[in-house]
Scaffold this motif. Structure first.
Motif, mmCIF file in Angstrom:
data_model
loop_
_atom_site.group_PDB
_atom_site.id
_atom_site.type_symbol
_atom_site.label_atom_id
_atom_site.label_comp_id
_atom_site.label_asym_id
_atom_site.label_seq_id
_atom_site.Cartn_x
_atom_site.Cartn_y
_atom_site.Cartn_z
ATOM 1 N N ALA A 155 0.697 -1.104 0.005
ATOM 2 C CA ALA A 155 -0.033 -0.215 0.140
ATOM 3 C C ALA A 155 0.610 1.123 -0.053
ATOM 4 O O ALA A 155 0.687 2.181 -0.906
ATOM 5 C CB ALA A 155 -0.993 0.042 1.240
ATOM 6 N N LEU A 156 1.713 1.271 0.873
ATOM 7 C CA LEU A 156 2.845 2.314 0.762
ATOM 8 C C LEU A 156 3.520 2.539 -0.376
ATOM 9 O O LEU A 156 3.700 3.750 -0.969
ATOM 10 C CB LEU A 156 3.816 2.287 1.986
ATOM 11 C CG LEU A 156 3.150 2.407 3.225
ATOM 12 C CD1 LEU A 156 4.402 2.043 4.444
ATOM 13 C CD2 LEU A 156 2.815 3.816 3.668
ATOM 14 N N PHE A 157 3.927 1.361 -1.009
ATOM 15 C CA PHE A 157 4.501 1.513 -2.366
ATOM 16 C C PHE A 157 3.699 2.079 -3.397
ATOM 17 O O PHE A 157 4.050 2.996 -4.107
ATOM 18 C CB PHE A 157 5.037 0.019 -2.865
ATOM 19 C CG PHE A 157 5.789 -0.174 -4.213
ATOM 20 C CD1 PHE A 157 6.938 0.647 -4.548
ATOM 21 C CD2 PHE A 157 4.919 -0.330 -5.205
ATOM 22 C CE1 PHE A 157 7.365 0.637 -5.762
ATOM 23 C CE2 PHE A 157 5.504 -0.337 -6.508
ATOM 24 C CZ PHE A 157 6.830 -0.021 -6.713
ATOM 25 N N PHE A 158 2.412 1.846 -3.581
ATOM 26 C CA PHE A 158 1.573 2.251 -4.438
ATOM 27 C C PHE A 158 1.331 3.753 -4.023
ATOM 28 O O PHE A 158 1.041 4.469 -5.077
ATOM 29 C CB PHE A 158 0.133 1.505 -4.511
ATOM 30 C CG PHE A 158 0.310 0.185 -5.199
ATOM 31 C CD1 PHE A 158 0.856 0.166 -6.712
ATOM 32 C CD2 PHE A 158 0.342 -1.111 -4.497
ATOM 33 C CE1 PHE A 158 0.914 -1.078 -7.126
ATOM 34 C CE2 PHE A 158 0.347 -2.192 -5.256
ATOM 35 C CZ PHE A 158 0.859 -2.242 -6.575
ATOM 36 N N VAL A 159 1.207 3.825 -2.901
ATOM 37 C CA VAL A 159 0.996 5.603 -2.552
ATOM 38 C C VAL A 159 2.124 6.372 -3.014
ATOM 39 O O VAL A 159 1.849 7.489 -3.680
ATOM 40 C CB VAL A 159 0.789 5.719 -0.982
ATOM 41 C CG1 VAL A 159 0.842 7.224 -0.723
ATOM 42 C CG2 VAL A 159 -0.589 5.065 -0.689
ATOM 43 N N CYS A 160 3.453 5.802 -2.820
ATOM 44 C CA CYS A 160 4.609 6.670 -3.279
ATOM 45 C C CYS A 160 4.421 6.812 -4.948
ATOM 46 O O CYS A 160 5.021 7.825 -5.295
ATOM 47 C CB CYS A 160 5.765 5.808 -2.765
ATOM 48 S SG CYS A 160 6.047 6.097 -0.718
ATOM 49 N N VAL A 161 4.134 5.531 -5.516
ATOM 50 C CA VAL A 161 4.062 5.736 -6.908
ATOM 51 C C VAL A 161 3.068 6.855 -7.411
ATOM 52 O O VAL A 161 3.436 7.676 -8.143
ATOM 53 C CB VAL A 161 3.934 4.268 -7.399
ATOM 54 C CG1 VAL A 161 3.449 4.407 -9.089
ATOM 55 C CG2 VAL A 161 4.919 3.434 -7.265
ATOM 56 N N ALA A 162 1.848 6.807 -7.058
ATOM 57 C CA ALA A 162 0.925 7.652 -7.016
ATOM 58 C C ALA A 162 1.413 9.122 -6.954
ATOM 59 O O ALA A 162 0.992 9.912 -7.944
ATOM 60 C CB ALA A 162 -0.369 7.405 -6.459
#
Length: 80
Positions: free
Chosen positions: A10-17
């Motif tokens: 979830a943190l990874f996808f938030v950072c990518v977003a």
């Protein structure tokens, strides 16, 4: 372990977003600055064209007045 992986994902996808959002904002800023520069160039060219037209008109008017004054002097001298 599954919870940690889910949180990490979830943190990874938030950072990518967030990164993609920042890149799109930066790209939009670059586009708007390029657009402003193009608009300034267009205005500058338009003003230069107006200035050139006014200069040509002034030169033409000066030439006509010079011819008129010459003819007027000749008339006053009686050499017409």
């Amino acid at each position: 372990m599954l919870i940690e992986f889910t949180i990490f994902a979830a943190l990874f996808f938030v950072c990518v977003a967030i990164r993609s959002l920042c890149e799109s904002i930066r790209d939009e800023t670059k586009r708007s600055s390029v657009a402003r520069r193009i608009e300034r160039e267009a205005k500058r060219r338009k003003l230069e064209l107006k200035r050139a037209k006014l200069k040509a008109k002034k030169e033409e008017d000066d030439r006509k007045w010079k011819e008129f004054n010459k003819a007027y002097k000749e008339i006053l001298k009686g050499n017409y």
